[in-house]
Each structure stands twice: as structure tokens, then as C-alpha cells.
Motif scaffolding. Structure first.
Motif, PDB file in Angstrom:
ATOM      1  N   UNK A  97       0.738  -1.181  -0.066  1.00  0.00           N
ATOM      2  CA  UNK A  97      -0.114  -0.127  -0.160  1.00  0.00           C
ATOM      3  C   UNK A  97       0.635   1.057   0.048  1.00  0.00           C
ATOM      4  N   UNK A  98       0.483   2.277  -0.914  1.00  0.00           N
ATOM      5  CA  UNK A  98       1.404   3.409  -0.871  1.00  0.00           C
ATOM      6  C   UNK A  98       0.961   4.514   0.006  1.00  0.00           C
ATOM      7  N   UNK A  99       1.801   5.204   0.539  1.00  0.00           N
ATOM      8  CA  UNK A  99       1.396   6.232   1.635  1.00  0.00           C
ATOM      9  C   UNK A  99       0.708   7.359   0.841  1.00  0.00           C
ATOM     10  N   UNK A 100      -0.063   7.874   1.660  1.00  0.00           N
ATOM     11  CA  UNK A 100      -0.985   9.315   1.417  1.00  0.00           C
ATOM     12  C   UNK A 100      -0.205  10.594   1.960  1.00  0.00           C
ATOM     13  N   UNK A 101       0.035  11.440   0.961  1.00  0.00           N
ATOM     14  CA  UNK A 101       0.878  12.521   1.316  1.00  0.00           C
ATOM     15  C   UNK A 101       0.237  13.874   0.992  1.00  0.00           C
ATOM     16  N   UNK A 102       0.126  14.770   1.842  1.00  0.00           N
ATOM     17  CA  UNK A 102      -0.208  16.138   1.582  1.00  0.00           C
ATOM     18  C   UNK A 102       0.868  17.197   1.696  1.00  0.00           C
ATOM     19  N   UNK A 103       0.843  17.823   0.429  1.00  0.00           N
ATOM     20  CA  UNK A 103       1.961  18.686   0.259  1.00  0.00           C
ATOM     21  C   UNK A 103       1.586  20.091   0.299  1.00  0.00           C
ATOM     22  N   UNK A 104       2.220  21.109   1.220  1.00  0.00           N
ATOM     23  CA  UNK A 104       1.988  22.497   1.395  1.00  0.00           C
ATOM     24  C   UNK A 104       3.034  23.246   1.272  1.00  0.00           C
ATOM     25  N   UNK A 105       2.884  24.175   0.239  1.00  0.00           N
ATOM     26  CA  UNK A 105       3.779  25.131   0.060  1.00  0.00           C
ATOM     27  C   UNK A 105       2.947  26.278  -0.779  1.00  0.00           C
ATOM     28  N   UNK A 106       3.328  27.814  -0.436  1.00  0.00           N
ATOM     29  CA  UNK A 106       2.674  28.777  -1.072  1.00  0.00           C
ATOM     30  C   UNK A 106       3.150  28.640  -2.586  1.00  0.00           C
ATOM     31  N   UNK A 107       4.146  28.125  -3.080  1.00  0.00           N
ATOM     32  CA  UNK A 107       4.584  28.220  -4.514  1.00  0.00           C
ATOM     33  C   UNK A 107       3.889  27.198  -5.141  1.00  0.00           C
ATOM     34  N   UNK A 108       3.302  27.283  -6.109  1.00  0.00           N
ATOM     35  CA  UNK A 108       2.469  26.094  -6.814  1.00  0.00           C
ATOM     36  C   UNK A 108       3.665  25.487  -7.696  1.00  0.00           C
ATOM     37  N   UNK A 109       4.744  25.902  -8.161  1.00  0.00           N
ATOM     38  CA  UNK A 109       5.875  25.440  -8.738  1.00  0.00           C
ATOM     39  C   UNK A 109       6.397  24.176  -8.002  1.00  0.00           C
ATOM     40  N   UNK A 110       6.618  24.806  -6.772  1.00  0.00           N
ATOM     41  CA  UNK A 110       7.303  23.833  -5.671  1.00  0.00           C
ATOM     42  C   UNK A 110       6.518  22.529  -5.230  1.00  0.00           C
ATOM     43  N   UNK A 111       4.986  22.626  -5.227  1.00  0.00           N
ATOM     44  CA  UNK A 111       3.938  21.704  -4.814  1.00  0.00           C
ATOM     45  C   UNK A 111       4.212  20.791  -6.187  1.00  0.00           C
ATOM     46  N   UNK A 112       4.278  21.323  -7.396  1.00  0.00           N
ATOM     47  CA  UNK A 112       4.250  20.421  -8.529  1.00  0.00           C
ATOM     48  C   UNK A 112       5.659  19.478  -8.493  1.00  0.00           C
ATOM     49  N   UNK A 113       6.664  20.229  -8.337  1.00  0.00           N
ATOM     50  CA  UNK A 113       8.023  19.458  -8.156  1.00  0.00           C
ATOM     51  C   UNK A 113       7.885  18.057  -7.214  1.00  0.00           C
ATOM     52  N   UNK A 114       7.386  18.435  -6.160  1.00  0.00           N
ATOM     53  CA  UNK A 114       7.356  17.478  -4.928  1.00  0.00           C
ATOM     54  C   UNK A 114       6.328  16.310  -5.412  1.00  0.00           C
ATOM     55  N   UNK A 115       5.224  16.873  -5.886  1.00  0.00           N
ATOM     56  CA  UNK A 115       4.347  16.036  -6.286  1.00  0.00           C
ATOM     57  C   UNK A 115       4.706  15.072  -7.427  1.00  0.00           C
ATOM     58  N   UNK A 116       5.560  15.340  -8.522  1.00  0.00           N
ATOM     59  CA  UNK A 116       6.127  14.726  -9.463  1.00  0.00           C
ATOM     60  C   UNK A 116       7.102  13.864  -8.820  1.00  0.00           C
ATOM     61  N   UNK A 117       7.863  14.033  -8.034  1.00  0.00           N
ATOM     62  CA  UNK A 117       8.949  13.153  -7.407  1.00  0.00           C
ATOM     63  C   UNK A 117       8.142  12.008  -6.690  1.00  0.00           C
ATOM     64  N   UNK A 118       7.181  12.319  -5.852  1.00  0.00           N
ATOM     65  CA  UNK A 118       6.528  11.474  -5.103  1.00  0.00           C
ATOM     66  C   UNK A 118       5.759  10.394  -5.826  1.00  0.00           C
ATOM     67  N   UNK A 119       4.879  11.107  -7.053  1.00  0.00           N
ATOM     68  CA  UNK A 119       3.773  10.331  -7.865  1.00  0.00           C
ATOM     69  C   UNK A 119       4.823   9.097  -8.682  1.00  0.00           C
ATOM     70  N   UNK A 120       6.144   9.669  -9.295  1.00  0.00           N
ATOM     71  CA  UNK A 120       6.904   8.598 -10.035  1.00  0.00           C
ATOM     72  C   UNK A 120       7.475   7.558  -9.194  1.00  0.00           C
ATOM     73  N   UNK A 121       7.222   7.696  -7.794  1.00  0.00           N
ATOM     74  CA  UNK A 121       7.834   6.836  -6.942  1.00  0.00           C
ATOM     75  C   UNK A 121       6.997   6.031  -6.031  1.00  0.00           C
ATOM     76  N   UNK A 122       5.842   5.880  -6.563  1.00  0.00           N
ATOM     77  CA  UNK A 122       4.756   5.343  -5.776  1.00  0.00           C
ATOM     78  C   UNK A 122       3.976   5.657  -4.701  1.00  0.00           C
ATOM     79  N   UNK A 123       4.024   7.044  -4.396  1.00  0.00           N
ATOM     80  CA  UNK A 123       3.337   7.795  -3.349  1.00  0.00           C
ATOM     81  C   UNK A 123       2.014   8.339  -3.824  1.00  0.00           C
ATOM     82  N   UNK A 124       1.069   8.226  -2.985  1.00  0.00           N
ATOM     83  CA  UNK A 124       0.005   8.795  -3.450  1.00  0.00           C
ATOM     84  C   UNK A 124      -0.275  10.433  -2.919  1.00  0.00           C
ATOM     85  N   UNK A 125      -0.365  11.447  -3.523  1.00  0.00           N
ATOM     86  CA  UNK A 125      -0.529  12.664  -3.191  1.00  0.00           C
ATOM     87  C   UNK A 125      -1.908  12.750  -3.201  1.00  0.00           C
ATOM     88  N   UNK A 126      -2.615  13.178  -1.900  1.00  0.00           N
ATOM     89  CA  UNK A 126      -4.049  13.246  -1.585  1.00  0.00           C
ATOM     90  C   UNK A 126      -4.442  14.484  -1.552  1.00  0.00           C
TER      91      UNK A 126
END
Length: 120
Positions: free
Chosen positions: A1-30
Motif C-alpha cells: 500500500x502506498x502512503x498518502x501525502x499532503x503537500x504544503x507550499x505557497x509556490x505552486x511550482x514547488x508543490x508540482x515538483x514534490x508531487x512529481x517526485x512522489x508520484x513517480x515513486x509510488x506515493x499517493x498525493x491526496x
């Protein structure tokens, strides 16, 4: 089961970068939030396995949000991140209950290492 992650950053670009890293490695950005106040609400609503949170944000900063989330959920796993490698902020974040600290710009390996460690 992959872990559910909440990403918090005021910069949309940074959220997108982290989401990309996590998604590509099997984590679920909820969910995503652009400030600490929204993060606290989203945490309560989504109860993710992990939160990756920026320190410097408008309305409610990451340190305040960590304290608020940990008040409601002492078991919350939170990793802080910031462009500022300031020692005092790192210490503050850890004392407030953060499990780890990542410095921007993100390196995928470091993000994944911190996530794996926090989820153990």
C-alpha cells in the motif's frame, strides 16, 4: 500500500515538483495546500500518512501549522522544507514535531530518503 501525502507550499511550482517526485515513486498525493491554515484543515479532512510542508508561507507559516496539526494529531508525520538553511528554523521545526527537514532546491534522492525515513 502506498502512503498518502499532503503537500504544503505557497509556490505552486514547488508543490508540482514534490508531487512529481512522489508520484513517480509510488506515493499517493491526496492533497495540496498553499498555506498553513489550509494545511491544518486539509490534514483534519484527509488524515494523510505524511505531510511535506514549507516553513515560510503567508497567513500561517509552517511552524505554526506543525504545532497546530500535532496538537490535534500527535502521531502526525511531517517533513519541513525551506529555501533557508537557517539553523534556528531547522531546530524550531524539529522541536515543533517535524520528523525531518529538506532544503530547497529539492533533490529527488533527498526527498525520497526523508519520506522513507519519516514513514518507518
Amino acid at each position: 500500500m502506498s502512503a498518502n501525502v499532503l503537500i504544503v507550499d505557497d509556490a505552486a511550482f514547488m508543490r508540482m515538483m514534490v508531487k512529481d517526485i512522489l508520484s513517480k515513486n509510488g506515493y499517493n498525493v491526496v492533497g495540496e495546500a498553499e498555506n498553513g491554515a489550509i494545511a491544518v484543515d486539509k490534514y483534519t479532512e484527509l488524515t494523510p500518512d505524511l505531510v511535506i510542508m514549507d516553513i515560510t508561507m503567508p497567513e500561517m507559516d509552517g511552524l505554526q501549522a506543525v504545532r497546530e496539526i500535532r496538537k490535534r494529531a500527535p502521531e502526525a508525520r511531517i517533513i519541513m522544507c525551506s529555501a533557508m538553511g537557517q539553523q534556528a528554523m531547522v531546530i524550531d521545526a524539529i522541536q515543533s514535531g517535524a520528523k525531518d527537514f529538506i532544503v530547497k532546491p529539492f533533490q529527488a534522492d533527498r526527498v525520497l530518503e526523508a519520506v522513507a525515513k519519516a514513514l518507518k
